[in-house]
Design a protein around this motif. Structure first.
Motif, PDB file in Angstrom:
ATOM      1  N   VAL A   1       9.521  -7.540  63.397  1.00 19.94           N
ATOM      2  CA  VAL A   1      10.547  -6.510  63.352  1.00 19.94           C
ATOM      3  C   VAL A   1       9.825  -5.186  63.539  1.00 19.94           C
ATOM      4  N   ALA A   2      10.209  -4.442  64.569  1.00 24.65           N
ATOM      5  CA  ALA A   2       9.523  -3.171  64.864  1.00 24.65           C
ATOM      6  C   ALA A   2      10.542  -2.070  65.079  1.00 24.65           C
ATOM      7  N   ASP A   3      10.160  -0.864  64.700  1.00 26.00           N
ATOM      8  CA  ASP A   3      10.993   0.309  64.975  1.00 26.00           C
ATOM      9  C   ASP A   3      10.103   1.461  65.407  1.00 26.00           C
ATOM     10  N   ARG A   4      10.701   2.457  65.962  1.00 21.50           N
ATOM     11  CA  ARG A   4       9.980   3.664  66.363  1.00 21.50           C
ATOM     12  C   ARG A   4      10.417   4.847  65.515  1.00 21.50           C
ATOM     13  N   GLY A   5      10.624   4.569  64.237  1.00 18.07           N
ATOM     14  CA  GLY A   5      11.084   5.580  63.293  1.00 18.07           C
ATOM     15  C   GLY A   5       9.952   6.432  62.757  1.00 18.07           C
ATOM     16  N   ARG A   6      10.199   7.026  61.595  1.00 18.94           N
ATOM     17  CA  ARG A   6       9.241   7.987  61.033  1.00 18.94           C
ATOM     18  C   ARG A   6       7.975   7.336  60.500  1.00 18.94           C
ATOM     19  N   GLY A   7       8.011   6.032  60.216  1.00 20.23           N
ATOM     20  CA  GLY A   7       6.814   5.352  59.736  1.00 20.23           C
ATOM     21  C   GLY A   7       6.398   5.842  58.357  1.00 20.23           C
ATOM     22  N   PHE A   8       5.277   5.334  57.890  1.00 23.06           N
ATOM     23  CA  PHE A   8       4.752   5.729  56.586  1.00 23.06           C
ATOM     24  C   PHE A   8       3.292   5.331  56.518  1.00 23.06           C
ATOM     25  N   ASP A   9       2.603   5.865  55.542  1.00 18.71           N
ATOM     26  CA  ASP A   9       1.212   5.497  55.305  1.00 18.71           C
ATOM     27  C   ASP A   9       1.211   4.397  54.256  1.00 18.71           C
ATOM     28  N   PRO A  10       0.938   3.146  54.644  1.00 23.34           N
ATOM     29  CA  PRO A  10       0.999   2.038  53.680  1.00 23.34           C
ATOM     30  C   PRO A  10       0.090   2.223  52.467  1.00 23.34           C
ATOM     31  N   ASP A  11      -0.995   2.960  52.609  1.00 21.70           N
ATOM     32  CA  ASP A  11      -1.911   3.179  51.482  1.00 21.70           C
ATOM     33  C   ASP A  11      -1.356   4.165  50.462  1.00 21.70           C
ATOM     34  N   ARG A  12      -0.347   4.940  50.842  1.00 20.04           N
ATOM     35  CA  ARG A  12       0.199   5.959  49.953  1.00 20.04           C
ATOM     36  C   ARG A  12       1.542   5.583  49.352  1.00 20.04           C
TER      37      ARG A  12
ATOM     38  N   VAL B   1       2.165 -12.003  56.021  1.00 19.51           N
ATOM     39  CA  VAL B   1       2.851 -10.807  56.505  1.00 19.51           C
ATOM     40  C   VAL B   1       1.827  -9.723  56.763  1.00 19.51           C
ATOM     41  N   ARG B   2       1.985  -9.043  57.881  1.00 18.74           N
ATOM     42  CA  ARG B   2       1.144  -7.883  58.208  1.00 18.74           C
ATOM     43  C   ARG B   2       2.080  -6.718  58.497  1.00 18.74           C
ATOM     44  N   VAL B   3       1.805  -5.569  57.877  1.00 21.19           N
ATOM     45  CA  VAL B   3       2.601  -4.369  58.108  1.00 21.19           C
ATOM     46  C   VAL B   3       1.702  -3.330  58.755  1.00 21.19           C
ATOM     47  N   ASP B   4       2.158  -2.825  59.892  1.00 28.22           N
ATOM     48  CA  ASP B   4       1.424  -1.795  60.613  1.00 28.22           C
ATOM     49  C   ASP B   4       2.339  -0.581  60.724  1.00 28.22           C
ATOM     50  N   SER B   5       1.910   0.550  60.164  1.00 31.40           N
ATOM     51  CA  SER B   5       2.732   1.748  60.195  1.00 31.40           C
ATOM     52  C   SER B   5       1.852   2.974  60.046  1.00 31.40           C
ATOM     53  N   GLY B   6       2.381   4.086  60.439  1.00 30.51           N
ATOM     54  CA  GLY B   6       1.713   5.364  60.264  1.00 30.51           C
ATOM     55  C   GLY B   6       2.755   6.461  60.385  1.00 30.51           C
ATOM     56  N   ALA B   7       2.518   7.550  59.702  1.00 26.84           N
ATOM     57  CA  ALA B   7       3.467   8.662  59.734  1.00 26.84           C
ATOM     58  C   ALA B   7       3.766   9.056  61.182  1.00 26.84           C
ATOM     59  N   GLY B   8       5.041   9.023  61.537  1.00 26.53           N
ATOM     60  CA  GLY B   8       5.475   9.385  62.876  1.00 26.53           C
ATOM     61  C   GLY B   8       5.261   8.324  63.933  1.00 26.53           C
ATOM     62  N   LEU B   9       4.750   7.142  63.547  1.00 24.70           N
ATOM     63  CA  LEU B   9       4.398   6.103  64.523  1.00 24.70           C
ATOM     64  C   LEU B   9       5.279   4.866  64.457  1.00 24.70           C
ATOM     65  N   GLY B  10       6.300   4.868  63.612  1.00 26.12           N
ATOM     66  CA  GLY B  10       7.129   3.686  63.476  1.00 26.12           C
ATOM     67  C   GLY B  10       6.462   2.648  62.593  1.00 26.12           C
ATOM     68  N   THR B  11       7.130   1.514  62.484  1.00 21.82           N
ATOM     69  CA  THR B  11       6.651   0.441  61.612  1.00 21.82           C
ATOM     70  C   THR B  11       6.846  -0.906  62.299  1.00 21.82           C
ATOM     71  N   THR B  12       5.854  -1.774  62.151  1.00 19.85           N
ATOM     72  CA  THR B  12       5.955  -3.148  62.633  1.00 19.85           C
ATOM     73  C   THR B  12       5.658  -4.077  61.466  1.00 19.85           C
ATOM     74  N   VAL B  13       6.555  -5.009  61.221  1.00 17.66           N
ATOM     75  CA  VAL B  13       6.367  -6.031  60.203  1.00 17.66           C
ATOM     76  C   VAL B  13       6.250  -7.353  60.946  1.00 17.66           C
ATOM     77  N   GLU B  14       5.085  -8.000  60.824  1.00 19.53           N
ATOM     78  CA  GLU B  14       4.841  -9.262  61.510  1.00 19.53           C
ATOM     79  C   GLU B  14       4.702 -10.370  60.476  1.00 19.53           C
ATOM     80  N   MET B  15       5.533 -11.396  60.629  1.00 22.12           N
ATOM     81  CA  MET B  15       5.532 -12.536  59.726  1.00 22.12           C
ATOM     82  C   MET B  15       5.086 -13.759  60.523  1.00 22.12           C
ATOM     83  N   THR B  16       4.113 -14.486  60.007  1.00 26.63           N
ATOM     84  CA  THR B  16       3.673 -15.699  60.697  1.00 26.63           C
ATOM     85  C   THR B  16       3.785 -16.871  59.741  1.00 26.63           C
ATOM     86  N   TRP B  17       4.175 -17.997  60.311  1.00 24.19           N
ATOM     87  CA  TRP B  17       4.230 -19.241  59.567  1.00 24.19           C
ATOM     88  C   TRP B  17       3.504 -20.289  60.388  1.00 24.19           C
TER      89      TRP B  17
END
Length: 121
Positions: free
Chosen positions: A62-73, A95-111
């Protein structure tokens, strides 16, 4: 937007429920937090290293091009921690979450094929 390809027919029901719940929460997060109303959902059956079909492996993104966030904060909350990570983890996935402020968010789930599930499915 949605892209689905090579989804195996023999994914255990408890895995299907876990993925469906996790995807629902990831999409809710897009609506609640991204500042964007568009997301991309990709569901792909994975292949084995030897190019033979691996009949039960999945990757759901699931990916978006929204405001994103800093996962460490961001402090852990119910959404990603329980509704996504725990659900997928309970059926042997990751689950892997990749995001950054202003860069959107990607949530990758693998089974992975053969992952143990609590019900033995």
């Amino acid at each position: 937007m949605c892209h689905i390809t090579d989804v195996p027919e023999d994914v255990p029901p408890d895995v299907v429920r876990a993925i469906a719940g996790a995807v629902r929460e990831a999409l809710n997060n897009v609506i609640r937090h991204s500042g964007n109303s568009t997301a991309w959902l990709t569901v792909v059956g994975l292949t084995a290293d030897d190019d033979e079909r691996d009949p039960a492996s999945l990757r759901v993104t699931v990916a978006d091009r929204g405001r994103g966030f800093d996962p460490d904060r961001v402090r852990p909350r119910l959404g990603l921690s329980r509704s996504v990570r725990e659900r997928i983890g309970e059926v042997g996935g990751e689950v892997r979450v990749d995001s950054g402020a202003g860069l959107g968010t990607t949530v990758e789930m693998t089974w992975p094929a053969g992952a143990s599930t609590p019900t033995g499915s």
